[in-house]
Design a protein around this motif. Structure first.
Motif, PDB file in Angstrom:
ATOM      1  N   GLU A 171       0.996   3.161  -3.407  1.00 43.07           N
ATOM      2  CA  GLU A 171      -0.117   4.030  -3.772  1.00 43.07           C
ATOM      3  C   GLU A 171       0.016   5.404  -3.121  1.00 43.07           C
ATOM      4  N   LYS A 182       2.869   7.405  -4.871  1.00 39.11           N
ATOM      5  CA  LYS A 182       2.531   7.894  -6.203  1.00 39.11           C
ATOM      6  C   LYS A 182       2.059   9.347  -6.184  1.00 39.11           C
ATOM      7  N   SER A 234       0.814  -1.216   0.000  1.00 39.49           N
ATOM      8  CA  SER A 234       0.000   0.000   0.000  1.00 39.49           C
ATOM      9  C   SER A 234       0.847   1.265   0.000  1.00 39.49           C
TER      10      SER A 234
END
Length: 354
Positions: free
Chosen positions: A316, A319, A313
């Motif tokens: 994400e 990003k 995770s």
């Protein structure tokens, strides 16, 4: 004639010379490593060995490995840290002989399987390991954030260096976050504190904890300065990087832009390590990443890097800060029984030094 023998201290300088001749990658993109001591990285492990190959009385290459215990403590596995052969002695079967000798050493210690990391552009190494029975198990992601401007920090969270009296909060979150990951060994308060103090360039002062308004731990992560063990550099810089450098060079006259090291120039980088967060509070991890970005700038570092499973995770969240992402592949071979699934996969920060 090729002979294999144990490492001794007199080999150190010759091995450093060989490593500088052997960047990891290909003619289009290759990473180099600059070290002062070949053995410093191994001293972070409990059990390690280095085997040296000689041809006609001259050191031609070497292989390193360390033995680890599975999380369930029901078996052992070997991490092959590196295989290096002087280009002048390549294509003589030395790398294969070194790997076979390392495997023999591992099997004598009742190891179930061996694994290694290979940089995505290093097709020659991938071909070699596949040829002798290794399989690609996982593509580990390597997101890189360029730290060139300060980021706004959230007032919603409190971010402080770890408090020894509350280290259990961090170890509990890390254990929960990595539960079920292959190769993850849960920490106790004592083993995690020992880890912080034992790894060069780490330490409790470089580990941060995020708490929400209810004073509950929501995220944590450390910064590791791996330059105490080795410096990275582009031995052959990718074309895309050269193009970006040219574009940002023009923009630098009107605004702040990311730094791009020249070919052969050391990266100034900090690794984000031992990350964990409450997955219901991803903004807590984002707040911590912004904080670490600002610390990196204060320390005059150019990049923040992480190395993690592709389904983590953390990716994400990262990003949102627009990282560049590279891939290192995990290859493994079983000596007895089936290989574990390798998904999700826990990356041991001691393994990160190329």
């Amino acid at each position: 004639m090729i002979s294999i023998r144990p490492f001794n201290d007199r080999d150190n300088q010759r091995m450093l010379e060989i490593e500088r001749l052997c960047p990891q990658g290909d003619e289009k993109c290759a990473m180099g490593v600059d070290k002062k001591d070949m053995i410093a990285r191994y001293e972070m492990y409990d059990n390690w060995d280095v085997l040296v190959a000689e041809k006609d009385g001259k050191v031609a290459g070497w292989i390193g490995l360390t033995i680890k215990i599975t999380p369930e403590q029901k078996g052992k596995y070997a991490y092959i840290t590196e295989v290096m052969v002087d280009p002048a002695f390549q294509r003589a079967g030395i790398a294969t002989k070194l790997i076979k000798e390392a495997e023999k050493k591992a099997q004598e210690m009742d190891v179930d399987y061996a694994y290694c990391y290979i940089y995505e552009p290093n097709k020659a190494s991938q071909f070699l390991f596949e040829k002798i029975g290794y399989s690609r198990m996982r593509g580990i992601k390597f997101p890189v954030i360029s730290t060139y401007k300060k980021l706004d920090e959230s007032s919603e969270y409190s971010i402080k260096s770890i408090d020894r009296e509350k280290i259990g909060d961090a170890t509990g979150l890390i254990n929960e976050y990595n539960s079920g990951s292959v190769h993850f060994m849960p920490f106790t308060d004592q083993t995690f504190e020992s880890r912080l103090r034992f790894i060069p360039g780490y330490g409790p002062e470089n580990f941060w904890v995020v708490r929400n308004k209810e004073n509950k731990i929501a995220a944590c992560a450390g910064l590791w300065d791996s330059s105490e063990l080795a410096h990275l550099y582009y031995a052959r810089e990718p074309t895309a990087m050269k193009v970006m450098k040219s574009i940002f060079g023009a923009l630098s006259h009107i605004t702040k832009v990311p730094e791009f090291p020249a070919e052969g120039e050391h990266f100034k980088v900090l690794y984000i390590v031992d990350c964990a967060f409450d997955k219901r509070q991803p903004n807590a991890m984002l707040a911590l990443l912004r904080h670490l970005n600002n610390i990196s700038i204060d320390r005059r570092q150019d990049f923040l890097m992480a190395m993690t499973d592709p389904e983590d995770s953390l990716l994400e969240v990262m990003k949102k800060l627009k990282p560049q992402t590279e891939t290192w592949n995990v290859f493994a071979r079983s000596f007895e029984g089936d290989l574990p699934n390798f998904s999700p996969f826990y990356v041991d920060i001691r393994d990160i030094i190329p």
